[in-house]
Design an enzyme around this catalytic site. Structure first.
Site, PDB file in Angstrom:
ATOM      1  N   ARG A  64      -0.137   6.563   7.382  1.00 53.05           N
ATOM      2  CA  ARG A  64       0.064   6.588   5.924  1.00 53.05           C
ATOM      3  C   ARG A  64      -0.443   7.903   5.330  1.00 53.05           C
ATOM      4  O   ARG A  64       0.039   8.366   4.304  1.00 53.05           O
ATOM      5  CB  ARG A  64      -0.712   5.445   5.252  1.00 53.05           C
ATOM      6  CG  ARG A  64      -0.176   4.063   5.550  1.00 53.05           C
ATOM      7  CD  ARG A  64      -0.816   3.045   4.611  1.00 53.05           C
ATOM      8  NE  ARG A  64      -0.620   1.682   5.054  1.00 53.05           N
ATOM      9  CZ  ARG A  64       0.431   0.928   4.765  1.00 53.05           C
ATOM     10  NH1 ARG A  64       1.427   1.423   4.061  1.00 53.05           N
ATOM     11  NH2 ARG A  64       0.517  -0.312   5.196  1.00 53.05           N
ATOM     12  N   LYS A  84       0.812  -1.184   0.000  1.00 56.03           N
ATOM     13  CA  LYS A  84       0.000   0.000   0.000  1.00 56.03           C
ATOM     14  C   LYS A  84       0.859   1.252   0.000  1.00 56.03           C
ATOM     15  O   LYS A  84       0.409   2.337  -0.379  1.00 56.03           O
ATOM     16  CB  LYS A  84      -0.873   0.034   1.276  1.00 56.03           C
ATOM     17  CG  LYS A  84      -1.743  -1.171   1.460  1.00 56.03           C
ATOM     18  CD  LYS A  84      -2.349  -1.147   2.887  1.00 56.03           C
ATOM     19  CE  LYS A  84      -3.052  -2.450   3.191  1.00 56.03           C
ATOM     20  NZ  LYS A  84      -3.315  -2.606   4.625  1.00 56.03           N
ATOM     21  N   GLY A  85       2.076   1.115   0.481  1.00 53.77           N
ATOM     22  CA  GLY A  85       2.956   2.268   0.714  1.00 53.77           C
ATOM     23  C   GLY A  85       3.182   3.169  -0.485  1.00 53.77           C
ATOM     24  O   GLY A  85       3.359   4.367  -0.345  1.00 53.77           O
ATOM     25  N   ASP A  89       3.809   3.451   6.724  1.00 55.85           N
ATOM     26  CA  ASP A  89       3.076   3.242   7.972  1.00 55.85           C
ATOM     27  C   ASP A  89       3.959   2.740   9.100  1.00 55.85           C
ATOM     28  O   ASP A  89       5.043   2.213   8.891  1.00 55.85           O
ATOM     29  CB  ASP A  89       1.968   2.203   7.756  1.00 55.85           C
ATOM     30  CG  ASP A  89       2.538   0.795   7.637  1.00 55.85           C
ATOM     31  OD1 ASP A  89       3.379   0.564   6.739  1.00 55.85           O
ATOM     32  OD2 ASP A  89       2.184  -0.071   8.459  1.00 55.85           O
ATOM     33  N   GLU A 127       7.888   2.604  -5.787  1.00 57.29           N
ATOM     34  CA  GLU A 127       7.939   2.145  -4.396  1.00 57.29           C
ATOM     35  C   GLU A 127       7.973   3.324  -3.443  1.00 57.29           C
ATOM     36  O   GLU A 127       8.394   4.423  -3.814  1.00 57.29           O
ATOM     37  CB  GLU A 127       9.218   1.321  -4.183  1.00 57.29           C
ATOM     38  CG  GLU A 127       8.996  -0.165  -4.007  1.00 57.29           C
ATOM     39  CD  GLU A 127       8.336  -0.545  -2.684  1.00 57.29           C
ATOM     40  OE1 GLU A 127       7.558   0.242  -2.103  1.00 57.29           O
ATOM     41  OE2 GLU A 127       8.605  -1.667  -2.222  1.00 57.29           O
ATOM     42  N   ASP A 149      14.718  -0.337   1.420  1.00 55.45           N
ATOM     43  CA  ASP A 149      15.398  -0.496   2.699  1.00 55.45           C
ATOM     44  C   ASP A 149      16.474  -1.580   2.531  1.00 55.45           C
ATOM     45  O   ASP A 149      17.542  -1.305   2.008  1.00 55.45           O
ATOM     46  CB  ASP A 149      14.310  -0.849   3.727  1.00 55.45           C
ATOM     47  CG  ASP A 149      14.786  -0.891   5.156  1.00 55.45           C
ATOM     48  OD1 ASP A 149      15.662  -0.101   5.513  1.00 55.45           O
ATOM     49  OD2 ASP A 149      14.268  -1.712   5.932  1.00 55.45           O
TER      50      ASP A 149
HETATM   51  P1  IMP Z   1      12.907  -3.969   2.030  1.00 56.70           P
HETATM   52  O1  IMP Z   1      12.497  -5.287   1.431  1.00 56.70           O
HETATM   53  O2  IMP Z   1      13.687  -4.157   3.301  1.00 56.70           O
HETATM   54  O3  IMP Z   1      13.642  -3.061   1.066  1.00 56.70           O
HETATM   55  O4  IMP Z   1      11.592  -3.282   2.547  1.00 56.70           O
HETATM   56  C1  IMP Z   1      10.832  -2.516   1.767  1.00 56.70           C
HETATM   57  C2  IMP Z   1       9.492  -2.263   2.428  1.00 56.70           C
HETATM   58  O5  IMP Z   1       9.598  -2.174   3.854  1.00 56.70           O
HETATM   59  C3  IMP Z   1       8.964  -0.919   2.004  1.00 56.70           C
HETATM   60  O6  IMP Z   1       8.215  -1.044   0.821  1.00 56.70           O
HETATM   61  C4  IMP Z   1       8.138  -0.500   3.194  1.00 56.70           C
HETATM   62  O7  IMP Z   1       6.822  -1.013   3.079  1.00 56.70           O
HETATM   63  C5  IMP Z   1       8.809  -1.132   4.382  1.00 56.70           C
HETATM   64  N1  IMP Z   1       9.705  -0.177   5.085  1.00 56.70           N
HETATM   65  C6  IMP Z   1      11.043  -0.131   5.063  1.00 56.70           C
HETATM   66  N2  IMP Z   1      11.528   0.893   5.799  1.00 56.70           N
HETATM   67  C7  IMP Z   1      10.453   1.534   6.288  1.00 56.70           C
HETATM   68  C8  IMP Z   1      10.291   2.716   7.121  1.00 56.70           C
HETATM   69  O8  IMP Z   1      11.226   3.413   7.546  1.00 56.70           O
HETATM   70  N3  IMP Z   1       9.002   3.060   7.410  1.00 56.70           N
HETATM   71  C9  IMP Z   1       7.912   2.359   6.968  1.00 56.70           C
HETATM   72  N4  IMP Z   1       8.026   1.271   6.179  1.00 56.70           N
HETATM   73  C10 IMP Z   1       9.283   0.857   5.845  1.00 56.70           C
HETATM   74 MG    MG Z   2       6.129  -0.992   0.621  1.00 57.02          MG
END
Ligand code: IMP
Ligand code: MG
Length: 177
Positions: A164, A41-42, A158, A97, A101
């Protein structure tokens, strides 16, 4: 109890930066149609703001994936909760996106979507936390803001499904002292 939110990026700063990135994307895709893939949803707030500013033809599709358990760490196990409605064959795909992260979600997703035969596939993110990257192969083509390793909310992001709808990006300062 109410959490305190420290503003990291104001609504005006985000707005201005999306204008710049949208202009760059429009220029680079001149003469082509962009197939935007919003990661729910982000990514939904950013996708709408970006799409409104693109001057080339745009089509839109949505996908929902889950990469987290209950906590704030990516598990590395990515599940598709809602798949795309349209095929990708021959399309110029731009994944949108909220934040990259660890990169685990996108590393997985890009591999899956490549199998569907798009003409091209690029990645656009509102926020990037490069210090946290585990999947170094994830190449981000368009980044609005590079931020430090802090947990942020707002503009689609979120904390436990809250915040959000904030029109800015903030850091939650947990009220547990
Ligand atoms: P990744 O797989 O670790 O790159 O995570 C990506 C997903 O984690 C993003 O699409 C977000 O939904 C969530 N996420 C990562 N960091 C944050 C943050 O600081 N705040 C909120 N959601 C986060
Ligand atoms: Mg996300």
């Amino acid at each position: 109890m109410a959490d305190r939110i420290r503003v990291l990026l104001t609504e005006e700063e985000v707005d201005r930066r999306i204008n710049e990135v949208a202009a760059k994307i429009s220029e680079e895709y001149e003469g082509r149609q962009i197939h935007l893939i919003c990661i729910l949803k982000g990514g939904v707030f950013f996708t709408c703001e970006l799409a409104k500013r693109l001057t080339v033809p745009v089509s839109l599709d949505f996908m929902s994936v889950s990469s987290y358990g209950a906590g704030t760490e990516s598990s590395g196990v990515v599940r598709i909760l809602k798949d795309l409605d349209e095929p990708l064959a021959g399309k110029d795909v731009l994944i949108v996106e909220d934040i990259i992260d660890s990169g685990r979600t996108l590393a997985y997703l890009i591999e899956v979507l490549k199998q569907r035969g798009p003409k091209s596939i690029r990645l656009c993110t509102l926020l990037d936390k490069p210090e946290r990257r585990v999947k170094k192969q994830v190449k981000v083509d368009y980044t609005c803001f590079t931020i430090p390793d802090e947990f942020v909310v707002g503009y689609g992001l979120d904390y436990d499904q809250k915040y959000r709808n904030l029109p800015y990006i903030g850091v939650v300062e947990l009220d547990n002292k």
